[in-house]
Write an enzyme that holds these catalytic residues in place. Structure first.
Site, PDB file in Angstrom:
ATOM      1  N   ASN A 170       0.806  -1.234   0.000  1.00  0.00           N
ATOM      2  CA  ASN A 170       0.000   0.000   0.000  1.00  0.00           C
ATOM      3  C   ASN A 170       0.836   1.280   0.000  1.00  0.00           C
ATOM      4  O   ASN A 170       0.465   2.252  -0.644  1.00  0.00           O
ATOM      5  CB  ASN A 170      -0.999  -0.022   1.165  1.00  0.00           C
ATOM      6  CG  ASN A 170      -0.323  -0.148   2.500  1.00  0.00           C
ATOM      7  OD1 ASN A 170       0.745  -0.753   2.630  1.00  0.00           O
ATOM      8  ND2 ASN A 170      -0.924   0.421   3.513  1.00  0.00           N
ATOM      9  N   GLU A 269       3.775  -5.161  12.329  1.00  0.00           N
ATOM     10  CA  GLU A 269       2.785  -4.085  12.138  1.00  0.00           C
ATOM     11  C   GLU A 269       1.685  -4.683  11.277  1.00  0.00           C
ATOM     12  O   GLU A 269       1.890  -4.905  10.082  1.00  0.00           O
ATOM     13  CB  GLU A 269       3.407  -2.898  11.410  1.00  0.00           C
ATOM     14  CG  GLU A 269       4.656  -2.329  12.048  1.00  0.00           C
ATOM     15  CD  GLU A 269       4.400  -1.660  13.371  1.00  0.00           C
ATOM     16  OE1 GLU A 269       3.222  -1.484  13.731  1.00  0.00           O
ATOM     17  OE2 GLU A 269       5.380  -1.335  14.049  1.00  0.00           O
ATOM     18  N   CYS A 303      -3.121   1.350   6.652  1.00  0.00           N
ATOM     19  CA  CYS A 303      -3.493   0.567   7.835  1.00  0.00           C
ATOM     20  C   CYS A 303      -4.197   1.401   8.892  1.00  0.00           C
ATOM     21  O   CYS A 303      -4.970   0.877   9.671  1.00  0.00           O
ATOM     22  CB  CYS A 303      -2.261  -0.098   8.425  1.00  0.00           C
ATOM     23  SG  CYS A 303      -1.007   1.103   8.893  1.00  0.00           S
ATOM     24  N   GLU A 482       7.769   0.406  15.866  1.00  0.00           N
ATOM     25  CA  GLU A 482       8.752   1.017  14.989  1.00  0.00           C
ATOM     26  C   GLU A 482       8.735   2.519  15.259  1.00  0.00           C
ATOM     27  O   GLU A 482       7.815   3.037  15.878  1.00  0.00           O
ATOM     28  CB  GLU A 482       8.395   0.736  13.527  1.00  0.00           C
ATOM     29  CG  GLU A 482       8.393  -0.747  13.214  1.00  0.00           C
ATOM     30  CD  GLU A 482       8.237  -1.050  11.725  1.00  0.00           C
ATOM     31  OE1 GLU A 482       7.148  -0.794  11.187  1.00  0.00           O
ATOM     32  OE2 GLU A 482       9.200  -1.544  11.117  1.00  0.00           O
TER      33      GLU A 482
END
Ligand code: NAD
Ligand code: 6OD
Length: 501
Positions: A170, A269, A303, A482
Site C-alpha cells: 500500500n 505491524e 493501515c 517502529e
C-alpha cells in the site's frame, strides 16, 4: 526535489517498454528467477516482469549478508555507515521522478500522493535513522556492591546480524525504507522482500544503494510471493536473526509459525479496524474533512484508515451527509493527472474482496449513503481495479463490515449518546492500531485518547507523523514498535560489559 538527473526511464510509463524487476544479491543484479507479470491496477496493462527468487537465491542472499556483517559492512566505522545512508536519501531525491513514476505504475496511486507522501518519506526515513543512530547513547553505571566491590557497567548495542524485512503494497517505498533504514543504521545486513504487487520502487532503491556503494551483501533485494515462496523461505531460514513484517494479521500469524523453530526476533505491524469518535463540540467542518481524508486516502488502503466512525447523536445525520459530500466530490482519475484524488485498489483480487465486503454489508442491512459499487469510466480504466468511495450507516456492531478489516474506501457511521459508550464502541474490536478523536473540549480530548486501546491516537487530525514516535498496534494489530529509538531497539540488542575497578 523533482529533478530527474539520471537517464533511466520511469518504470512502466506509457511511453517506455516494461522493465524487469531483478533480484539484487551480493552487490549484483541477477537475471535469474521465475518471471511473473506486474499489471497496472489502473487498466490492467503490463507494467513489467518480476523475477521471483527461489530457495537457492534466498540461501545466496543470506550467505552474502552474513559475509557483509562479518566483513567490510560490520567493520565499517559508524560515521561512514551514517554518511552512506544520507547518500541513499540524496540518491532517492536525485531520482525523485523515477520513483514517483514507478510507484504510480505499480499502484495507480495519484501523482500528488506519490510526490507528497510516499517518495519524500523514502528519503526522510534514511536521514532520520542515520541521525537517530548517530545520537544513540549507551547506559553506564558506577557499581558499588554491598560487599565493597566496584565496577563500571556499560552497554553496547550489537546488530542482530542478518535481518529480513517484508513489506506490503500500500505504501511500498515508505514502508520498505521504514525498516531498511533503521536496520542498516544499526549495522545489520538486510534482505528486503517487497510485496509481489509492488516491486518497482524497491528495485530502484537497490539501484540507488548500488550506486552509493554500500559494501556487497549489506543490502539485498529479493522479489517473490509469500506462502511457499520467497517470503516463507526467508522466515524459515536459520541464517536470519530477525524478521520485521508489515502486512495482514493472518500473514503475521503464519510468519510466527515459520519463525518459531529458529526463535527469530519479530516485529509485526499488522491490520487495523480503526475507529474515529466525533463529538458534537468539535469543529464539524474540519472533522468531516478529516474523516473523509482518513477513510479515503490511498483508496482506504492505509493501515490507519478509519473504517468505523461514531458520531454524537445530535449531529449524526448532518455529519453523515457532510462526509458523503466529501466522498462524492473525490475524483477517481488517471494517476498522473494533478486533480486526481483517488486511484484504484491494488489488484483485481483486492477489488473483488472490497466489493464482496460491500455486498455483505448490503446483505446485513447497511444503508448506502453514497458509493457501493465499481465505477464505470467508458475507457480502458474499466479493465482496472476501481471501486467507489462509500459511506454506509445502519449496521449492528456485530456485522462483518464492523469487525473485519476491509482495506478499501469505505466507512460506516453510527451514532452514540455518551462518552463512555463512544469509548466502549471504539474498543469493541479485535484490532488496536489507531484511533481518532474529534472534539474541542481539551479535557475530553486527553481523557478519551488515553482510554482508546490502540497504539496511536490522533486528536483533531489524522496521520500527522513524527518519525521519532512509537508506531505500532495492540491485539491483532501486532506487537513491537517502529519509529525512533523503538526501531533501533528492535534491530540491535544491548550487551552489558562489566569492568571490575
Ligand atoms: P500481506 O500480509 O498479504 O503481504 C505482506 C507481505 O508479506 C508481502 O510481501 C507478502 O509477499 C508477504 N507474505 C505473505 N505471506 C507470507 C508468508 N506466509 N511468509 C512470509 N511472507 C509472506 O499484506 P498486504 O495485502 O500486502 O498488505 C495489506 C495489509 O497490510 C493490510 O492488512 C494492512 O492493514 C496491513 N498493513 C499494516 C500496516 C501497519 O503499519 N500496521 C501498514 C501497512 C499495511
Ligand atoms: O508513516 C509510517 O511511518 C507508517 N509506518 C505508516 C503505515 C501505514 C500503513 O498503511
Amino acid at each position: 526535489m523533482t529533478g530527474n538527473s539520471q537517464s533511466t526511464p520511469p518504470v512502466g510509463s506509457k511511453d517506455t517498454p516494461p522493465r524487469i524487476a531483478r533480484n539484487y544479491i551480493d552487490g549484483r543484479f541477477l537475471d535469474a528467477g521465475t518471471p511473473f507479470p506486474n499489471l497496472s491496477p489502473v487498466d490492467g496493462r503490463l507494467v513489467g516482469q518480476v523475477l521471483a527468487a527461489d530457495a537457492s537465491m534466498v540461501d545466496a542472499a543470506v550467505s552474502a549478508a552474513r559475509a557483509a556483517v562479518d566483513g567490510d559492512w560490520g567493520k565499517m566505522a559508524p560515521s561512514e555507515r551514517f554518511r552512506l545512508l544520507r547518500a541513499v536519501a540524496d540518491g532517492i531525491e536525485q531520482r525523485f521522478d523515477d520513483f514517483v513514476a514507478a510507484e504510480m505504475a505499480d499502484t495507480g496511486k495519484s501523482l500528488v500522493q506519490a510526490r507528497t507522501i510516499d517518495i519524500p518519506r523514502g528519503a526522510a526515513n534514511f536521514r532520520a535513522f542515520a541521525e537517530l543512530a548517530q545520537a544513540r547513547a549507551g547506559e553506564c553505571f558506577h557499581t558499588h556492591t554491598a560487599d565493597g566491590q566496584r565496577a563500571l557497567n556499560y552497554t553496547v548495542h550489537r546488530p542482530l546480524g542478518v535481518v529480513a524485512v517484508i513489506s506490503p503494497w500500500n505504501l511500498p517505498l515508505l514502508l520498505l525504507t521504514w525498516k531498511v533504514a533503521p536496520a542498516l543504521a544499526s549495522g545489520n545486513a538486510v534482505i528486503a522482500k517487497p510485496s509481489e504487487e509492488t516491486p518497482s520502487t524497491a528495485t530502484l532503491l537497490a539501484e540507488v544503494i548500488d550506486r552509493v556503494g554500500l559494501p556487497p551483501g549489506a543490502f539485498n533485494l529479493l522479489h517473490g510471493g509469500g506462502p511457499g515462496a520467497t517470503g516463507e523461505f526467508l522466515c524459515t531460514h536459520p541464517g536470519i536473526a530477525g524478521v520485521s513484517f508489515t502486512g495482514e494479521s493472518r500473514t503475521g500469524s503464519a510468519i510466527m509459525k515459520s519463525a518459531a523453530p529458529t526463535v527469530k526476533k519479530l516485529c509485526f505491524e499488522l491490520g487495523g479496524k480503526n475507529a474515529a469518535l466525533v463529538f458534537a463540540d468539535s469543529d464539524l467542518d474540519a472533522a468531516a474533512a478529516g474523516i473523509a481524508r482518513s477513510a479515503f486516502t490511498n483508496g482506504g488502503q492505509v493501515c490507519m484508515c478509519t473504517e468505523r466512525v461514531y458520531v454524537e447523536r445530535p449531529v449524526f445525520e448532518a455529519f453523515v451527509e457532510h462526509v458523503a459530500t466529501h466522498a462524492r466530490a473525490l475524483r477517481l482519475g488517471w494517476p498522473a493527472e494533478s486533480d486526481t484524488d483517488m486511484g484504484p485498489m491494488i489488484s483485481a483480487a483486492h477489488r473483488d474482496k472490497v466489493l464482496g465486503a460491500y455486498a455483505q454489508a448490503r446483505a446485513d442491512g447497511a444503508v448506502f449513503v453514497c458509493g457501493g459499487s465499481a465505477p464505470h469510466f467508458g475507457d480502458s480504466r474499466d479493465a482496472g481495479a476501481w471501486v467507489e468511495p462509500t459511506v454506509i450507516t445502519g449496521l449492528p456492531q456485530q456485522a462483518q463490515a464492523l469487525r473485519e478489516e476491509i482495506f478499501g474506501p469505505i466507512c460506516h457511521i453510527a451514532p452514540f449518546d455518551t462518552e463512555d459508550e463512544a469509548v466502549a464502541l471504539a474498543n469493541d474490536s479485535d484490532f488496536g492500531l489507531a484511533g481518532v478523536v474529534w472534539t474541542s473540549n481539551l479535557s475530553r480530548a486527553h481523557r478519551v485518547a488515553e482510554r482508546i486501546q490502540a497504539g496511536m491516537v490522533w486528536v483533531n487530525c489524522w496521520y500527522l507523523r513524527d518519525l521519532r514516535t512509537p508506531f505500532g498496534g495492540v491485539k491483532l494489530s501486532g506487537f513491537g514498535r517502529e519509529g525512533g529509538m523503538h526501531s533501533l531497539d528492535f534491530y540491535a540488542e544491548p550487551s552489558t560489559i562489566c569492568i571490575k575497578l
